[in-house]
Scaffold this active site. Structure first.
Site, mmCIF file in Angstrom:
data_model
loop_
_atom_site.group_PDB
_atom_site.id
_atom_site.type_symbol
_atom_site.label_atom_id
_atom_site.label_comp_id
_atom_site.label_asym_id
_atom_site.label_seq_id
_atom_site.Cartn_x
_atom_site.Cartn_y
_atom_site.Cartn_z
ATOM 1 N N ARG A 1 0.850 -1.187 0.000
ATOM 2 C CA ARG A 1 0.000 0.000 0.000
ATOM 3 C C ARG A 1 0.883 1.232 0.000
ATOM 4 O O ARG A 1 1.977 1.227 0.549
ATOM 5 C CB ARG A 1 -0.861 0.045 1.265
ATOM 6 C CG ARG A 1 -2.060 -0.859 1.244
ATOM 7 C CD ARG A 1 -2.928 -0.651 2.462
ATOM 8 N NE ARG A 1 -2.275 -1.075 3.666
ATOM 9 C CZ ARG A 1 -1.797 -0.272 4.594
ATOM 10 N NH1 ARG A 1 -1.916 1.048 4.466
ATOM 11 N NH2 ARG A 1 -1.199 -0.744 5.671
ATOM 12 N N TYR B 1 -1.356 -3.866 -6.535
ATOM 13 C CA TYR B 1 -1.003 -4.638 -5.349
ATOM 14 C C TYR B 1 -1.983 -4.475 -4.182
ATOM 15 O O TYR B 1 -2.364 -3.354 -3.830
ATOM 16 C CB TYR B 1 0.403 -4.248 -4.856
ATOM 17 C CG TYR B 1 1.052 -5.342 -4.032
ATOM 18 C CD1 TYR B 1 1.847 -6.317 -4.641
ATOM 19 C CD2 TYR B 1 0.852 -5.435 -2.664
ATOM 20 C CE1 TYR B 1 2.415 -7.337 -3.902
ATOM 21 C CE2 TYR B 1 1.418 -6.455 -1.917
ATOM 22 C CZ TYR B 1 2.207 -7.401 -2.541
ATOM 23 O OH TYR B 1 2.777 -8.421 -1.811
ATOM 24 N N GLY B 2 -2.316 -5.583 -3.563
ATOM 25 C CA GLY B 2 -3.013 -5.624 -2.272
ATOM 26 C C GLY B 2 -4.112 -4.598 -2.117
ATOM 27 O O GLY B 2 -4.973 -4.437 -2.984
ATOM 28 N N LYS C 1 -9.197 -2.479 2.422
ATOM 29 C CA LYS C 1 -8.983 -1.274 3.228
ATOM 30 C C LYS C 1 -9.836 -0.102 2.728
ATOM 31 O O LYS C 1 -10.339 0.691 3.526
ATOM 32 C CB LYS C 1 -7.512 -0.875 3.202
ATOM 33 C CG LYS C 1 -6.552 -2.010 3.527
ATOM 34 C CD LYS C 1 -6.687 -2.542 4.930
ATOM 35 C CE LYS C 1 -5.515 -3.469 5.250
ATOM 36 N NZ LYS C 1 -5.628 -4.040 6.585
ATOM 37 N N HIS D 1 -10.293 -2.157 12.184
ATOM 38 C CA HIS D 1 -9.133 -2.932 11.730
ATOM 39 C C HIS D 1 -8.823 -3.972 12.813
ATOM 40 O O HIS D 1 -7.839 -3.842 13.540
ATOM 41 C CB HIS D 1 -7.968 -1.953 11.530
ATOM 42 C CG HIS D 1 -6.785 -2.537 10.843
ATOM 43 N ND1 HIS D 1 -5.511 -2.066 11.036
ATOM 44 C CD2 HIS D 1 -6.674 -3.554 9.964
ATOM 45 C CE1 HIS D 1 -4.662 -2.767 10.287
ATOM 46 N NE2 HIS D 1 -5.341 -3.669 9.639
ATOM 47 N N SER E 1 -0.841 -3.134 10.877
ATOM 48 C CA SER E 1 -0.576 -4.122 9.825
ATOM 49 C C SER E 1 0.718 -4.875 10.106
ATOM 50 O O SER E 1 1.678 -4.301 10.611
ATOM 51 C CB SER E 1 -0.433 -3.425 8.478
ATOM 52 O OG SER E 1 -1.657 -2.869 8.101
ATOM 53 N N CYS F 1 1.612 -7.100 12.282
ATOM 54 C CA CYS F 1 2.039 -7.145 13.693
ATOM 55 C C CYS F 1 1.602 -8.449 14.338
ATOM 56 O O CYS F 1 1.391 -8.497 15.542
ATOM 57 C CB CYS F 1 1.426 -5.983 14.457
ATOM 58 S SG CYS F 1 2.607 -4.755 15.006
ATOM 59 N N GLY F 2 1.431 -9.481 13.521
ATOM 60 C CA GLY F 2 1.081 -10.782 14.086
ATOM 61 C C GLY F 2 -0.414 -11.001 14.263
ATOM 62 O O GLY F 2 -0.834 -11.867 15.012
ATOM 63 N N ASP G 1 -8.466 -9.560 9.961
ATOM 64 C CA ASP G 1 -8.085 -8.188 9.604
ATOM 65 C C ASP G 1 -9.146 -7.133 9.892
ATOM 66 O O ASP G 1 -8.809 -6.045 10.346
ATOM 67 C CB ASP G 1 -7.706 -8.139 8.120
ATOM 68 C CG ASP G 1 -6.893 -6.900 7.758
ATOM 69 O OD1 ASP G 1 -6.090 -6.451 8.593
ATOM 70 O OD2 ASP G 1 -7.071 -6.372 6.648
ATOM 71 N N ARG H 1 2.726 -11.938 0.059
ATOM 72 C CA ARG H 1 1.418 -12.275 0.615
ATOM 73 C C ARG H 1 0.893 -13.607 0.103
ATOM 74 O O ARG H 1 1.276 -14.060 -0.961
ATOM 75 C CB ARG H 1 0.413 -11.179 0.204
ATOM 76 C CG ARG H 1 0.739 -9.800 0.754
ATOM 77 C CD ARG H 1 0.247 -9.644 2.156
ATOM 78 N NE ARG H 1 0.674 -8.386 2.753
ATOM 79 C CZ ARG H 1 0.041 -7.819 3.793
ATOM 80 N NH1 ARG H 1 -1.032 -8.383 4.299
ATOM 81 N NH2 ARG H 1 0.499 -6.710 4.310
ATOM 82 N N ARG I 1 3.396 -2.646 18.962
ATOM 83 C CA ARG I 1 4.671 -3.344 19.101
ATOM 84 C C ARG I 1 5.584 -2.408 19.870
ATOM 85 O O ARG I 1 6.176 -1.501 19.286
ATOM 86 C CB ARG I 1 5.205 -3.641 17.690
ATOM 87 C CG ARG I 1 6.475 -4.433 17.647
ATOM 88 C CD ARG I 1 6.946 -4.568 16.210
ATOM 89 N NE ARG I 1 6.344 -5.715 15.545
ATOM 90 C CZ ARG I 1 6.869 -6.938 15.567
ATOM 91 N NH1 ARG I 1 7.982 -7.170 16.212
ATOM 92 N NH2 ARG I 1 6.273 -7.918 14.932
ATOM 93 N N GLU J 1 1.651 -18.861 23.241
ATOM 94 C CA GLU J 1 1.600 -18.580 24.685
ATOM 95 C C GLU J 1 0.721 -17.364 24.986
ATOM 96 O O GLU J 1 0.337 -17.144 26.129
ATOM 97 C CB GLU J 1 3.010 -18.376 25.258
ATOM 98 C CG GLU J 1 3.968 -19.541 25.036
ATOM 99 C CD GLU J 1 3.534 -20.863 25.687
ATOM 100 O OE1 GLU J 1 2.475 -20.884 26.368
ATOM 101 O OE2 GLU J 1 4.252 -21.864 25.498
ATOM 102 N N ASN J 2 0.402 -16.578 23.970
ATOM 103 C CA ASN J 2 -0.511 -15.455 24.193
ATOM 104 C C ASN J 2 -1.875 -15.944 24.671
ATOM 105 O O ASN J 2 -2.667 -15.167 25.203
ATOM 106 C CB ASN J 2 -0.650 -14.610 22.927
ATOM 107 C CG ASN J 2 0.657 -13.917 22.572
ATOM 108 O OD1 ASN J 2 1.503 -13.710 23.447
ATOM 109 N ND2 ASN J 2 0.838 -13.568 21.307
HETATM 110 O O1 SAT Z 1 -2.180 -4.515 1.249
HETATM 111 S S1 SAT Z 1 -3.217 -4.559 2.286
HETATM 112 O O2 SAT Z 1 -3.700 -3.224 2.548
HETATM 113 O O3 SAT Z 1 -4.325 -5.389 1.863
HETATM 114 C C1 SAT Z 1 -2.597 -5.261 3.679
HETATM 115 C C2 SAT Z 1 -2.069 -4.299 4.656
HETATM 116 O O4 SAT Z 1 -1.341 -3.389 4.287
HETATM 117 O O5 SAT Z 1 -2.374 -4.449 5.838
HETATM 118 MN MN MN Z 2 -4.526 -4.990 8.043
#
Ligand code: SAT
Ligand code: MN
Length: 627
Positions: free
Chosen positions: A79, A222-223, A231, A251, A273, A275-276, A298, A390, A421, A517-518
Site C-alpha cells: 500500500r 497490489y493488495g 482497506k 481494523h 498491519s 504485527c502478528g 483483519d 502475501r 509493538r 503462549e498469548n
Molecule cells: O495490502 S493490504 O492493505 O491489503 C494489507 C495491509 O497493508 O495491511
Molecule cells: Mn490490516
C-alpha cells in the site's frame, strides 16, 4: 463463456449502476466489458489467462494443488500511504492524520488520468458483498477493474456473485469502486504495445470520496491498492458509513475462545498491519483445555444487535496474509491453510515448483528463484521473498475456522483488545477501568513501523485503534464516535484491554514468548469479562493487571506455569516506571494537540487523570510488586 456485453445487455437492472458502468467505459475505453459472476469457471479461466500472460506461475500440483505465484513490479509491492487521499469537502473533515484533496479537483485529475487508461484491455465489472450476501451487517459494492489479478483475488477475499446485482436492485445502493492499473495497451493513435507480467503506473492515486461513498484507484495492482473491498471499502468508506449509521468498522481480528468448561468468548483485537494479527487469529492455545477458533484476521464490522450486545462479522471471505515469518512454529494453522488453493505474491519459487519464504523452514533451500525472478542461493545478500509478500486464501480453507463465521447477525463481542509493538514501557496486559478509559487506550496505541507502510522500520509511530491509514474521516471525530457508541452500548459494552507481546528486557531479548503462549493472556482476559470482582488482579496507574500465578491453583491470575520465566523477567514485563510514563504522557499531550478543539473532552480528562495517577496523587498500589 464470459458475458461479453456492453452495459445495455448487462445482467444488472439498477439504472444508476448501469449508467455508472457506461460512464466509466466511455472514459477508460476498454476493448470489452465482462460482467463477473463469481463462478468457479470464471476463477479457473482467469487464472489460466494469467498463466498464459506470464503473470501467474502455476505451482506444482503435487506440492501445492491449484495454487499460483505472481511476481509484482518491484515498485509496486505494498500500500502507498503517501498516495492515499480522503476527498471530503473540507480539509478538517479528513483531519490532520489523512492526506486530503478537494473532491472536484481530485475528480478532474482522476478523469484526466483514467481517460483511455483501459485501452486494449478488458474491463471487468465485479459485484461483491462485504459480509454474507443480504446479511443485516453486510454491504454491497461493485468494483470495476482492468486487472484480472485483482478479479481472482477479489473472488477469494470477498463474496463475488451475480446475486449481489439483485440485492443492489432491491436495496438501491452500492459502493462504486473503480480500479485501473493505468497502463493502456493501445495509445491515442491506435498503436498497440505488448503487455507486461505486472502492469502498473509510476503515478498512483488511491482516492476516497466519503460523501458519495466512492473509491477511485489508479496505478497500482497490489493488495489494498487494488482489492478495493478491503482497506478502501471495508475500512475507509465503511468507517464513514458506520459513523453516520451508528456502528463500527474496525481494523480488528475476531477470535473465539473456548474454556475448559466449554464457555465461549469472542474477542476483537486491533493491531497495526503486519504485527502478528493473522497469528493471533489462528492461535493454537497452549493452556490445557482451552481452544480457539478463527472468525477473521483483519477487519471487523460491529453493530449493536437486537439483544443490545455488540455483534461482529468479518466482512471478508479470505485472508491476505504476510507470508514471511509464517511457518510451522509460528503459525501451524496458516501453514496448513495455504497448502493448496492459494495465490502467492512475491514469494520465492523452488526448483520443484513449490514456494518458499523466510521463516517457512529454518534452513533455506539450496537454490531458489527469488521474488524478483532472479536466481537465489542462501549466500545471496537480499531476501528470497519480499518482506510484504502475501498469500491469498479462502477463509473456508482455515482448519480452525469457526462454524458460525458466516453467521449474518455476527457473534457477540466480550472483549476488545488494542496492541502495538512496544519494546519499552507498555505492560503485557492492562484492563481499562471503563469504556472512555478504553477509548483513551485505543487512541494512544503506538507501534514500530511495518513493511506494509512506508517509512523507517523501527521508528515509533502512533497508530490509534490501528486505524491511522484506514480512518475515512477526522480521527478525533472517530474517537468521539467511539465514545458515543459506549453510551449506546451501556451495560452491554465489551471490556477493553491493551496488550503488548513485544516488550524487551535490558539485554534486548523479548520478555514474553508470544505466539501460542498469548493464549495465557487471552484466558485471563476471557475470565475477566465474566468476573464481577477484582480477585486475581492488581491496579496500577495504567489500569488493571493480572496477578502472576506460578501456582496452578491460583487460577484467577495469569497462568505462567511451565514457561520458565524467572521472577525478574515477570517483574520487567509489568514494570511501570514513573519517569518514563511521565514522558509518555507528555508525548500523548503533544500528539493530542494536533486535533485542536476536535479532541473529545473525555480524552483530555483521561490524560489528566492518568497524569495524576502517575504522579501518585491517586495511586494506592503504584510501584507495589506483584503478588
Ligand atoms: O495490502 S493490504 O492493505 O491489503 C494489507 C495491509 O497493508 O495491511
Ligand atoms: Mn490490516
Amino acid at each position: 463463456m464470459p458475458q461479453q456485453t456492453d452495459s445495455r445487455h448487462a445482467p444488472a437492472t439498477f439504472e444508476p449502476l448501469l449508467t455508472w458502468v457506461d460512464e466509466i467505459a466511455q472514459l477508460a475505453q476498454p476493448d470489452r466489458i465482462e460482467w463477473c459472476t463469481g463462478s468457479r469457471e470464471e476463477f479457473d479461466r482467469l487464472c489460466q489467462q494469467l498463466v498464459d500472460a506470464g503473470t501467474f506461475v502455476r505451482l506444482n500440483p503435487k506440492k501445492r494443488p491449484n495454487s499460483f505465484l505472481a511476481r509484482s513490479n518491484p515498485d509496486d509491492v505494498a500500500r502507498v500511504e503517501s498516495r492515499t487521499f480522503i476527498c471530503s469537502d473540507q480539509e478538517s473533515e479528513a483531519g490532520p492524520t489523512n492526506n486530503w484533496r478537494e473532491p472536484a479537483a481530485m475528480k478532474a485529475k482522476l478523469q484526466e488520468l483514467m481517460a483511455g487508461s483501459m485501452r486494449g484491455r478488458t474491463m471487468y465489472v465485479v459485484p461483491f458483498s462485504m459480509g454474507p450476501i443480504g446479511g443485516p451487517i453486510s454491504q454491497a459494492g461493485v468494483q470495476i477493474t482492468d486487472s484480472p489479478y485483482a478479479v481472482v483475488n477479489m473472488h477469494i477475499m470477498t463474496r463475488v456473485s451475480d446475486a449481489v446485482l439483485d440485492l443492489i436492485a432491491e436495496q438501491k445502493t452500492f459502493v462504486p469502486a473503480i480500479h485501473t492499473v493505468g497502463m493502456p495497451l493501445v495509445d491515442e493513435e491506435g498503436n498497440r504495445r505488448a503487455d507486461v507480467a505486472w502492469p502498473c503506473n509510476e503515478t498512483k492515486y488511491i482516492c476516497h470520496f466519503p460523501k458519495t461513498r466512492e473509491i477511485w484507484s489508479y496505478g497500482s495492482g497490489y493488495g489494498g491498492n487494488a482489492l478495493l473491498g478491503k482497506k478502501c471499502f471495508a475500512l475507509r468508506i465503511a468507517s464513514v458509513m458506520a459513523r453516520d449509521e451508528g456502528w463500527l468498522a474496525e481494523h480488528m481480528l475476531i477470535l473465539k475462545l473456548i474454556s475448559p468448561q466449554n464457555e465461549e468468548f469472542h474477542v476483537a483485537a486491533a493491531f497495526p498491519s503486519a504485527c502478528g494479527k493473522t497469528n493471533l487469529a489462528m492461535l493454537a492455545p497452549t493452556l490445557p483445555g482451552w481452544r480457539a477458533e478463527t472468525l477473521g484476521d483483519d477487519i471487523a464490522w460491529m453493530r449493536p444487535g437486537p439483544d443490545g450486545k455488540l455483534r461482529a462479522i468479518n466482512p471478508e471471505a479470505g485472508f491476505f496474509g504476510v507470508a514471511p515469518g509464517t511457518g510451522p512454529d509460528t503459525n501451524s494453522v496458516a501453514t496448513k491453510m495455504i497448502e493448496r488453493d492459494t495465490i502467492f505474491t512475491n514469494v520465492a519459487l523452488t526448483p520443484d515448483g513449490d514456494v518458499w519464504w523466510e521463516g517457512l523452514t529454518a534452513k533455506p533451500p539450496a537454490q531458489l528463484i527469488d521474488w524478483r525472478g532472479n536466481y537465489w542461493t542462501p549466500e545471496s545478500q537480499t531476501p528470497a521473498a519480499h518482506p510484504n509478500a502475501r498469500f491469498t486464501v479462502a477463509a473456508a480453507n482455515c482448519p480452525t475456522i469457526a462454524s458460525d463465521w458466516e453467521s449474518p447477525e455476527g457473534v457477540a463481542i466480550d472483549a476488545i483488545l488494542f496492541g502495538g509493538r512496544r519494546a519499552t514501557n507498555v505492560p503485557l496486559v492492562t484492563e481499562a477501568h471503563d469504556w472512555p478509559h478504553g477509548v483513551f487506550m485505543g487512541a494512544t496505541v503506538s507501534s514500530e513501523q511495518t513493511a506494509a507502510a512506508e517509512g523507517t522500520v523501527g521508528q515509533l509511530r502512533r497508530d490509534p485503534f490501528a486505524m491511522l491509514p484506514f480512518c475515512g474521516y477526522n480521527m478525533a471525530d472517530y474517537w468521539a464516535h467511539w465514545l458515543h457508541m459506549g453510551e449506546i452500548l451501556g451495560e452491554n459494552a465489551p471490556k477493553i484491554f491493551t496488550v503488548n507481546w513485544f516488550r524487551r528486557g535490558a539485554d534486548g531479548r523479548f520478555l514474553w514468548p508470544g505466539f501460542a503462549e498469548n493464549s495465557r493472556v487471552l484466558a485471563w482476559i476471557a475470565r475477566r469479562t465474566r468476573q464481577q470482582d477484582e480477585a486475581g488482579s492488581w491496579i496500577s496507574p495504567l489500569g488493571l493487571h493480572p496477578d502472576v500465578a506460578t501456582d496452578a491453583r491460583n487460577d484467577a491470575g495469569l497462568d505462567v506455569s511451565g514457561l520458565e520465566l524467572d521472577s525478574e523477567n515477570l517483574e520487567e514485563l509489568f514494570a511501570i516506571k514513573p519517569e518514563l510514563w511521565h514522558h509518555e504522557t507528555e508525548q500523548i499531550a503533544t500528539y493530542f494537540e494536533q486535533f485542536g478543539d476536535k479532541l473529545p473532552r473525555a480524552l483530555g480528562e483521561q490524560l489528566t487523570a492518568l497524569r495524576e495517577r502517575i504522579s501518585g496523587e491517586h495511586s494506592s498500589r503504584f510501584g507495589a510488586s506483584m503478588s
